[in-house]
Design an enzyme around this catalytic site. Structure first.
Site, PDB file in Angstrom:
ATOM      1  N   ASP A  63       0.810  -1.224   0.000  1.00  0.00           N
ATOM      2  CA  ASP A  63       0.000   0.000   0.000  1.00  0.00           C
ATOM      3  C   ASP A  63       0.843   1.275   0.000  1.00  0.00           C
ATOM      4  O   ASP A  63       0.426   2.317   0.520  1.00  0.00           O
ATOM      5  CB  ASP A  63      -0.962   0.022   1.208  1.00  0.00           C
TER       6      ASP A  63
ATOM      7  N   LYS B 284       1.803   2.196  -5.113  1.00  0.00           N
ATOM      8  CA  LYS B 284       2.339   1.664  -6.376  1.00  0.00           C
ATOM      9  C   LYS B 284       1.418   1.994  -7.550  1.00  0.00           C
ATOM     10  O   LYS B 284       1.871   2.398  -8.613  1.00  0.00           O
ATOM     11  CB  LYS B 284       2.511   0.134  -6.262  1.00  0.00           C
TER      12      LYS B 284
ATOM     13  N   GLY C 287      -4.538  -4.154  -3.827  1.00  0.00           N
ATOM     14  CA  GLY C 287      -5.532  -3.126  -4.136  1.00  0.00           C
ATOM     15  C   GLY C 287      -4.747  -1.881  -4.510  1.00  0.00           C
ATOM     16  O   GLY C 287      -4.110  -1.272  -3.659  1.00  0.00           O
ATOM     17  N   HIS C 288      -4.715  -1.559  -5.787  1.00  0.00           N
ATOM     18  CA  HIS C 288      -3.901  -0.444  -6.273  1.00  0.00           C
ATOM     19  C   HIS C 288      -4.819   0.704  -6.694  1.00  0.00           C
ATOM     20  O   HIS C 288      -5.617   0.564  -7.621  1.00  0.00           O
ATOM     21  CB  HIS C 288      -3.018  -0.906  -7.436  1.00  0.00           C
TER      22      HIS C 288
ATOM     23  N   GLN D  84       1.954  -6.041  -3.209  1.00  0.00           N
ATOM     24  CA  GLN D  84       2.395  -6.151  -1.818  1.00  0.00           C
ATOM     25  C   GLN D  84       3.677  -5.336  -1.620  1.00  0.00           C
ATOM     26  O   GLN D  84       3.871  -4.365  -2.325  1.00  0.00           O
ATOM     27  CB  GLN D  84       2.584  -7.626  -1.386  1.00  0.00           C
TER      28      GLN D  84
HETATM   29  P1  GDP Z   1      -0.768   0.408  -3.546  1.00  0.00           P
HETATM   30  O1  GDP Z   1      -1.366  -0.881  -3.109  1.00  0.00           O
HETATM   31  O2  GDP Z   1       0.698   0.467  -3.302  1.00  0.00           O
HETATM   32  O3  GDP Z   1      -1.115   0.776  -4.955  1.00  0.00           O
HETATM   33  O4  GDP Z   1      -1.412   1.528  -2.603  1.00  0.00           O
HETATM   34  P2  GDP Z   1      -2.956   1.639  -2.175  1.00  0.00           P
HETATM   35  O5  GDP Z   1      -3.733   2.141  -3.326  1.00  0.00           O
HETATM   36  O6  GDP Z   1      -3.431   0.405  -1.518  1.00  0.00           O
HETATM   37  O7  GDP Z   1      -2.863   2.699  -1.018  1.00  0.00           O
HETATM   38  C1  GDP Z   1      -2.352   3.980  -1.219  1.00  0.00           C
HETATM   39  C2  GDP Z   1      -3.428   4.986  -0.833  1.00  0.00           C
HETATM   40  O8  GDP Z   1      -2.862   6.261  -0.692  1.00  0.00           O
HETATM   41  C3  GDP Z   1      -4.502   5.133  -1.881  1.00  0.00           C
HETATM   42  O9  GDP Z   1      -5.711   5.466  -1.281  1.00  0.00           O
HETATM   43  C4  GDP Z   1      -3.975   6.313  -2.728  1.00  0.00           C
HETATM   44  O10 GDP Z   1      -5.017   7.000  -3.389  1.00  0.00           O
HETATM   45  C5  GDP Z   1      -3.368   7.150  -1.667  1.00  0.00           C
HETATM   46  N1  GDP Z   1      -2.208   7.963  -2.068  1.00  0.00           N
HETATM   47  C6  GDP Z   1      -1.227   7.670  -2.952  1.00  0.00           C
HETATM   48  N2  GDP Z   1      -0.285   8.630  -2.940  1.00  0.00           N
HETATM   49  C7  GDP Z   1      -0.677   9.547  -2.027  1.00  0.00           C
HETATM   50  C8  GDP Z   1      -0.120  10.759  -1.541  1.00  0.00           C
HETATM   51  O11 GDP Z   1       0.948  11.194  -1.923  1.00  0.00           O
HETATM   52  N3  GDP Z   1      -0.831  11.419  -0.569  1.00  0.00           N
HETATM   53  C9  GDP Z   1      -2.024  10.958  -0.095  1.00  0.00           C
HETATM   54  N4  GDP Z   1      -2.633  11.668   0.840  1.00  0.00           N
HETATM   55  N5  GDP Z   1      -2.575   9.829  -0.542  1.00  0.00           N
HETATM   56  C10 GDP Z   1      -1.908   9.124  -1.475  1.00  0.00           C
HETATM   57  P1  IMO Z   2      -0.895  -4.151  -2.255  1.00  0.00           P
HETATM   58  O1  IMO Z   2      -0.439  -4.683  -3.593  1.00  0.00           O
HETATM   59  C1  IMO Z   2      -0.969  -4.574   2.064  1.00  0.00           C
HETATM   60  C2  IMO Z   2      -1.074  -8.637   3.678  1.00  0.00           C
HETATM   61  C3  IMO Z   2      -2.344  -9.076   4.376  1.00  0.00           C
HETATM   62  C4  IMO Z   2      -1.783 -10.080   5.361  1.00  0.00           C
HETATM   63  C5  IMO Z   2      -0.654 -10.730   4.568  1.00  0.00           C
HETATM   64  C6  IMO Z   2      -1.055 -12.035   3.901  1.00  0.00           C
HETATM   65  O2  IMO Z   2      -2.191  -3.444  -2.318  1.00  0.00           O
HETATM   66  O3  IMO Z   2       0.191  -3.369  -1.619  1.00  0.00           O
HETATM   67  P2  IMO Z   2      -2.629 -12.726   1.871  1.00  0.00           P
HETATM   68  O4  IMO Z   2      -3.979 -12.215   1.460  1.00  0.00           O
HETATM   69  O5  IMO Z   2      -1.573 -12.501   0.865  1.00  0.00           O
HETATM   70  O6  IMO Z   2      -2.708 -14.126   2.365  1.00  0.00           O
HETATM   71  O7  IMO Z   2      -2.259 -11.834   3.171  1.00  0.00           O
HETATM   72  O8  IMO Z   2      -0.272  -9.792   3.579  1.00  0.00           O
HETATM   73  N1  IMO Z   2      -1.278  -8.130   2.296  1.00  0.00           N
HETATM   74  C7  IMO Z   2      -1.205  -6.839   1.955  1.00  0.00           C
HETATM   75  N2  IMO Z   2      -1.006  -5.747   2.717  1.00  0.00           N
HETATM   76  N3  IMO Z   2      -1.060  -4.457   0.722  1.00  0.00           N
HETATM   77  C8  IMO Z   2      -1.226  -5.548  -0.055  1.00  0.00           C
HETATM   78  O9  IMO Z   2      -1.182  -5.474  -1.401  1.00  0.00           O
HETATM   79  C9  IMO Z   2      -1.342  -6.802   0.560  1.00  0.00           C
HETATM   80  N4  IMO Z   2      -1.527  -8.073   0.109  1.00  0.00           N
HETATM   81  C10 IMO Z   2      -1.486  -8.860   1.181  1.00  0.00           C
HETATM   82  O10 IMO Z   2      -2.977  -7.996   5.004  1.00  0.00           O
HETATM   83  O11 IMO Z   2      -1.196  -9.396   6.437  1.00  0.00           O
HETATM   84 MG    MG Z   3      -2.883  -1.591  -1.822  1.00  0.00          MG
END
Ligand code: GDP
Ligand code: IMO
Ligand code: MG
Length: 429
Positions: free
Chosen positions: A13, A16, A40-41, A230
């Protein structure tokens, strides 16, 4: 040409999705190489927000091809739903989406197995996203899995029934009461029906031998970016085992997850938040269980993109960051969510760990032990809003000091600073 890699350096998270989307116009192909719908991107632009679980984050750029590589595992229902959601915004993912025949399928019974194992673990549960990740990768390495390429074969349904019945032997053994268990809101039978319907539709997709597709593209001089899911600290080998995911999230995963030779890996772009978050169980040395942690969660809207669970929050951990940089050979860094730290007058960064009375700068075998605590350096915050910045040249001096402090510690340049979730809130250095 070589394959560039963008991956997370913390516990996932990091942002990416946002950065892949920003970089996409520079690339002909974006390819996922591992993980599944546990990812979840999030991508935000023009007031719209999308969360992708399986589809690569390059899908919003018309001229870019998107590949789901052999190292990825796919739940047809979730993929179908993603495609339908994009269609509602007039984005036809099918035009530019290619799926490896060697990618493994997540069966509805894999989802039940995931829930069974988590329930059995009780208090020591992993905190899995319950998307069937562990059981599907277990079947892959156990050589009992079903792959995308199998859906067009005549004996697909027999293969499906056999694997499902093997899964139910385990589910029954543990007496898991699946009749009351909902998979993404559906009872098992309903989910299975949806799943089989999705499979029938997926037959029409562009199913490819992705290793040839990628290597031929390289030979033709096309530019490719591999999109990690991840984060490094969740890697099955190097994360805090067993509180990890079930794939290699690090750069080496690109070789096995796309069929790219090591010599064809180009730049490695490492992405980290200006602080840390983790969702699910497992050790987290800089975790804040106080008002500061709550403040980071609230301002950073730190709730899981896949499960909605609150993310655990803490200060930046440089020992973990250096470990991730080492494992991935990171060339350039991207610092995300700097804006979330604006309200803080003082920031803390952990530069080492106190471990049994000693200062250490490595990740011990078991970082969950009680004798380990962060060694913090306090740094002045910038304490002004930065969400509307359009150039790094206008950034407050104290933000630049924070960045320079990190660069000096980890010895890798920070090339992108993100100051908000929108595409436009991205400062290039
Ligand atoms: P990913 O899994 O690495 O793609 O990241 P996620 O989408 O799960 O989580 C990142 C969260 O932070 C999302 O809700 C983005 O919209 C948000 N986000 C990304 N970059 C920034 C930033 O620079 N500032 C803030 N406030 N939110 C951001
Ligand atoms: P993105 O790509 C954050 C965590 C889960 C749990 C562990 C194992 O959005 O960054 P799993 O479902 O793989 O058996 O879970 O890994 N986890 C993540 N945490 N971002 C993710 O993906 C994750 N994918 C799995 O919360 O602790
Ligand atoms: Mg994510």
């Amino acid at each position: 040409m070589k394959v560039d890699v963008l991956l997370g350096l913390q516990w996932g998270d990091e942002g990416k999705g946002k950065i892949v989307d920003v970089l996409t116009p520079k690339y002909d192909i974006i390819a996922r190489f591992q993980g599944g719908p546990n990812a979840g991107h999030t991508i935000e632009f023009d007031g719209k927000k999308f969360v992708l679980h399986t589809i690569p984050s390059g899908i919003f750029n018309k001229g870019t091809q998107n590949v789901i590589g052999n190292g990825v595992i796919v739940d047809p229902c979730i993929l179908k739903e993603e495609i339908d959601t994009l269609l509602q915004s007039n984005i036809n993912a099918l035009d530019n989406l290619y799926i490896s025949k060697k990618a493994h399928l997540i069966l509805p019974s894999h989802r039940l197995l995931d829930a069974t194992y988590e329930k059995e673990k009780g208090k020591s549960k992993i905190g899995s996203t319950l998307k069937g990740i562990g059981p599907t990768y277990s079947d892959k390495t156990g050589r009992t899995g079903i792959r995308f390429g199998d859906i067009i074969s005549n004996d697909f349904i027999e293969k499906y029934k056999k694997l499902k019945s093997d899964h139910f032997k385990i589910i029954d053994f543990y007496k898991f009461d699946f009749k009351d268990y909902k998979i993404d809101g559906f009872a098992f039978d309903e989910y299975e029906e949806k799943w089989l319907k999705a499979i029938a539709e997926l037959k029409e997709f562009k199913l490819i031998d992705s290793e040839y597709f990628i290597n031929e593209a390289l030979q033709q001089g096309k530019s490719i970016l591999a999109e990690g899911a991840q984060g490094t600290m969740l890697d099955v080998d190097f994360g805090s085992y067993p509180f990890v995911t079930s794939s290699n999230t690090i750069a080496s995963g690109v070789c096995s997850g796309l069929g790219v030779a090591p010599k064809n890996i180009g730049k490695v772009l490492g992405i980290f938040k200006a602080y840390c978050t983790r969702v699910g169980s497992g050790p987290f040395p800089t975790e804040l269980n106080d008002a500061d942690g709550e403040k980071l969660r609230k301002i950073g809207r730190e709730f899981g993109s896949t499960t909605g669970r609150p993310r655990r929050c803490g200060w930046l951990d440089l020992t973990a960051l250096k470990y991730s940089i080492m494992l991935n050979g990171v060339d350039e860094l991207m610092m995300m969510k700097a804006d979330v730290m604006s309200p803080f007058e003082k920031l803390k960064v952990s530069t080492k760990y106190n471990f049994n009375g000693e200062l250490i700068d490595n990740i011990p075998y078991d970082i969950s032990v009680s004798g380990l605590s962060p060694d913090y350096t306090e740094i002045d915050g910038w304490n002004v809003d930065i969400d509307n910045l359009t150039s790094i040249d206008d950034a407050p001096e104290k933000l630049m000091d924070y960045i320079k402090f990190i660069e000096k510690e980890v010895n890798v340049p920070v090339k992108i600073v993100s100051v908000g979730p929108d595409r436009k809130q991205t400062l290039i250095r």
